[in-house]
Design an enzyme around this catalytic site. Structure first.
Site, PDB file in Angstrom:
ATOM      1  CE  LYS A 121      20.054  43.627  34.583  1.00 27.73           C
ATOM      2  NZ  LYS A 121      18.913  44.015  35.360  1.00 27.73           N
ATOM      3  CE1 TYR A 145      16.863  41.967  32.712  1.00 28.45           C
ATOM      4  CE2 TYR A 145      17.379  44.443  32.140  1.00 28.45           C
ATOM      5  CZ  TYR A 145      16.892  43.375  33.366  1.00 28.45           C
ATOM      6  OH  TYR A 145      16.107  43.892  34.265  1.00 28.45           O
ATOM      7  CD  GLU A 166      15.667  41.738  43.549  1.00 28.91           C
ATOM      8  OE1 GLU A 166      16.710  42.351  43.560  1.00 28.91           O
ATOM      9  OE2 GLU A 166      15.333  40.849  43.035  1.00 28.91           O
ATOM     10  CG  LEU A 206      19.954  41.349  39.613  1.00 23.56           C
ATOM     11  CD1 LEU A 206      19.960  40.177  38.690  1.00 23.56           C
ATOM     12  CD2 LEU A 206      19.862  42.653  38.717  1.00 23.56           C
TER      13      LEU A 206
END
Ligand code: PMP
Length: 286
Positions: free
Chosen positions: A150, A33, A182, A206
């Site tokens: 992702k 996505y 993260e 990411l």
């Protein structure tokens, strides 16, 4: 106004949009996505999102549902049909389905499923949350090892947000082998003096579209950027901290694991970076 969404070539009222129950996105989280923000009715960093989508698809051997120009057209049409001034466009591509459940990927001629919808978010840029700053907790990072792709495997990030909520906080930072990877849905930074520290790119995190833009803008503004591993204790002792994401831009962090940073309000570097990011992104939006 009923929201108009996009499913495999059609623009439909959200109540009429359908995807097969055998879709691999639904059964296996076999889908990727992107989330692109909209300010002043225009798309922020569409190019960056399109390039990352292409990379995610390639890494998973998933067919591309359409060209970049077609994707841009779909984004723009949805923004127009839904009259979005500030908000988001969510895009998802799944490997589709050949009509049954099977761990083995379907044949190569199976069409991917492409779904896009908008989310109207008035006040996205002038956000009360950003003025207040976020409180985060730290939790163990137990996600899979390809966080650079992702995918829609977002159960653990959702659980992380729920753990944060239960602790009276806004979000969680994830820790692996003693270092911060993260945030649940953002990249993480702390600031000490004039230096911004964040984890270097790898398969562990990411590759944020906002991260790339913000680090470039920080360097252009003569701020020092260090890409290295860091611990949660370093972040707790920092002058300030923040996160970046396409949907929240630069979000100041004012508390980590109950420890207040600075005077407990958003720090000057975080605030400045948010301003620069919003100004430059608006100017470059398409
Ligand atoms: N890390 C994770 C785990 C995320 O889910 C996100 C947002 N999707 C980010 C970082 C930030 O990436 P971007 O700036 O491209 O939104």
């Amino acid at each position: 106004m009923t929201r108009t969404v996009y499913v495999n070539g059609e623009y439909l009222p959200e109540t009429e949009a359908k995807v097969s129950i055998f879709d691999r996105g639904f059964l296996f989280a076999d889908a990727v996505y992107e989330v692109t923000s909209i300010l002043d009715g225009k798309l922020i960093d569409f190019e960056g999102h399109a390039v990352r989508l292409d990379r995610s698809l390639k890494e998973l051997d998933m067919a591309s549902p359409c060209t970049k120009d077609e994707l841009l057209e779909i984004h723009r049409k949805l923004v127009e049909l839904n009259a979005i001034e500030e908000g988001l466009v969510y895009l998802q591509v799944s490997r589709g389905s050949d009509g049954d459940r099977d761990f083995v990927f379907p044949s190569a001629d199976t069409k991917p499923t492409l779904v896009l919808f908008t989310q109207n978010k008035p006040g996205l840029a002038d956000s009360a949350a950003a003025k207040k700053g976020a409180k985060v907790i730290s939790i163990e990072d137990i996600r899979w090892g390809r966080r650079d792709i992702k995918t829609v495997q977002l159960l653990y990030p959702s659980m992380g947000k729920m753990m944060a909520k239960a602790a009276g906080c806004d979000d969680a930072w994830l820790i692996e082998d003693g270092h911060v990877t993260e945030g649940t849905s953002n990249n993480a930074y702390f600031v000490k003096g004039n230096t911004i520290v964040t984890r270097p790119l790898s398969k562990d995190i990411l590759h944020g579209i906002t991260r790339k833009a913000v680090l470039r803008m920080a360097e252009e503004a003569q701020m020092k950027v260090e890409e290295r591993l860091f611990t949660i204790d370093e972040a707790k002792e920092a002058d300030e901290a923040f996160t970046t994401s396409a949907s929240a831009f630069v979000m100041p962090v004012v508390e980590i694991d109950g420890q207040q940073l600075g005077d407990g309000t958003p720090g000057p570097i975080s605030k400045r970076l948010r301003e620069i990011y919003l100004e430059e992104s608006r100017a470059a939006a398409i």
